[in-house]
Design an enzyme around this catalytic site. Sequence first.
Site, PDB file in Angstrom:
ATOM      1  CE1 TYR A 116      -3.597   2.310   1.038  1.00  0.00           C
ATOM      2  CE2 TYR A 116      -1.857   3.519   2.130  1.00  0.00           C
ATOM      3  CZ  TYR A 116      -3.158   3.668   1.449  1.00  0.00           C
ATOM      4  OH  TYR A 116      -4.045   4.885   1.755  1.00  0.00           O
ATOM      5  CD  GLU A 200      -5.933   4.365  -1.248  1.00  0.00           C
ATOM      6  OE1 GLU A 200      -6.228   4.487  -0.117  1.00  0.00           O
ATOM      7  OE2 GLU A 200      -6.845   4.083  -1.839  1.00  0.00           O
TER       8      GLU A 200
END
Length: 398
Positions: A116, A200
């Site tokens: 992530y 993101e």
Amino acid sequence: MNIHEYQAKELLQKFDVATTRGKVASTLDEAEQIARELGDVDVVVKAQIHAGGRGKGTFKTGFKGGVQVRKTPEEVRNAAAEILGQILVTHQTGPAGRVVNKVFVAESAEIAREIYFAVLLDRATAAPLIVASTEGGVEIETSPQKIAREKIDPLAGLQSFQTRKLAKQLGLESSQLKNASKLFEGLYRTFIALDCSMVEVNPLVVTAEGEVLALDAKFNFDDNALYRHPEIAAMRDIAEEDPREVEASKHGLSYIGLDGNIACLVNGAGLAMATMDIIKFYGGEPANFLDVGGGATEEQVTEAFKILISDKNVKAILVNIFGGIMKCDVIAQGIINAAKTVKLSVPLVVRLEGTNVEKGKQLLKESGLALITASDLADAAKKAVKAAGSKFQNSNPK
Ligand code: GDP
Ligand code: MN
């Protein structure tokens, strides 16, 4: 404003961020054709909606997964047939789901690791912050201790010692450092150049061959800076947005649709939030956030009112105005105008206070509109909750 994954990847490529080769398709023929062009490789077909969790999502048909990996162009076509035109429900769409109008067809990555990685604007430091975790792909909230945070000095930019530190924290090998640094730097440059509030990438992957790629991408833009990026503004997909919000934005109103049944028309963001809180406190659920602002015109108030009334979920309307720059008589006239054009089919609770309050009350009284007046915020909220009916039911979220 939000954009689709395929659009996000187009933008990332301009900043030299490595992603997978692919194109967007809206028909089965296009999907099959793209798969042929990609050559003899595994191909991934990904539903394009403005919501995450597609991989784990389920279609209303029962078909599982908005991310499908296939071997041949024919199989790609069949997978696209399960996805295009169907409603995908994910943990981010709500139970109503989203219709999928496009699929992204790309070379499938051979995933060795999922990470992530996000660049966002941190309120605490008022500066960009990189948040990264070895636990990519899945919910990263489940292992908060594994989250790395790196604060970026906006004047100095992302420094190479920081990319090295992040790479180490993420357990990347030294042979992957060059690729990883290039990716991190590219993502940071994208974030700055496009006035993002968040970029993101989940997952950022390391492939079997040691490549480092952005496999998914989600952008949030600072809407106030969109005028500097017409090419991004042009990426807006109205079909993905709440029609109530699209209508409101045309009239310069700050409106956010919610799932409750009490519509609120308020001036000032603080008062709007206080109104929503107090509605909840008395057991109700707000249908929206609507701030008509300090300088709303009669026309804007009229349009705002029309949006509230046209929402089928709305069982009561609460007008809560503290007149300062905004005058109570302007609000009153807006309500009267709107009630003339649209039939007022639900109870209307009004609490006015401040500038020109007497004039406003007088106008409402003379209009003959059936409304419930309230003396203060608590009284108004109680009356609105009662008027909406005691039992809140969410019949049609979003
Ligand atoms: P999201 O579920 O909406 O966040 O969509 P993602 O693009 O993040 O995909 C979800 C998951 O599908 C990823 O975490 C991967 O495990 C898997 N996935 C996505 N793209 C590929 C791909 O190209 N190849 C393979 N094998 N898996 C993929
Ligand atoms: Mn993802």
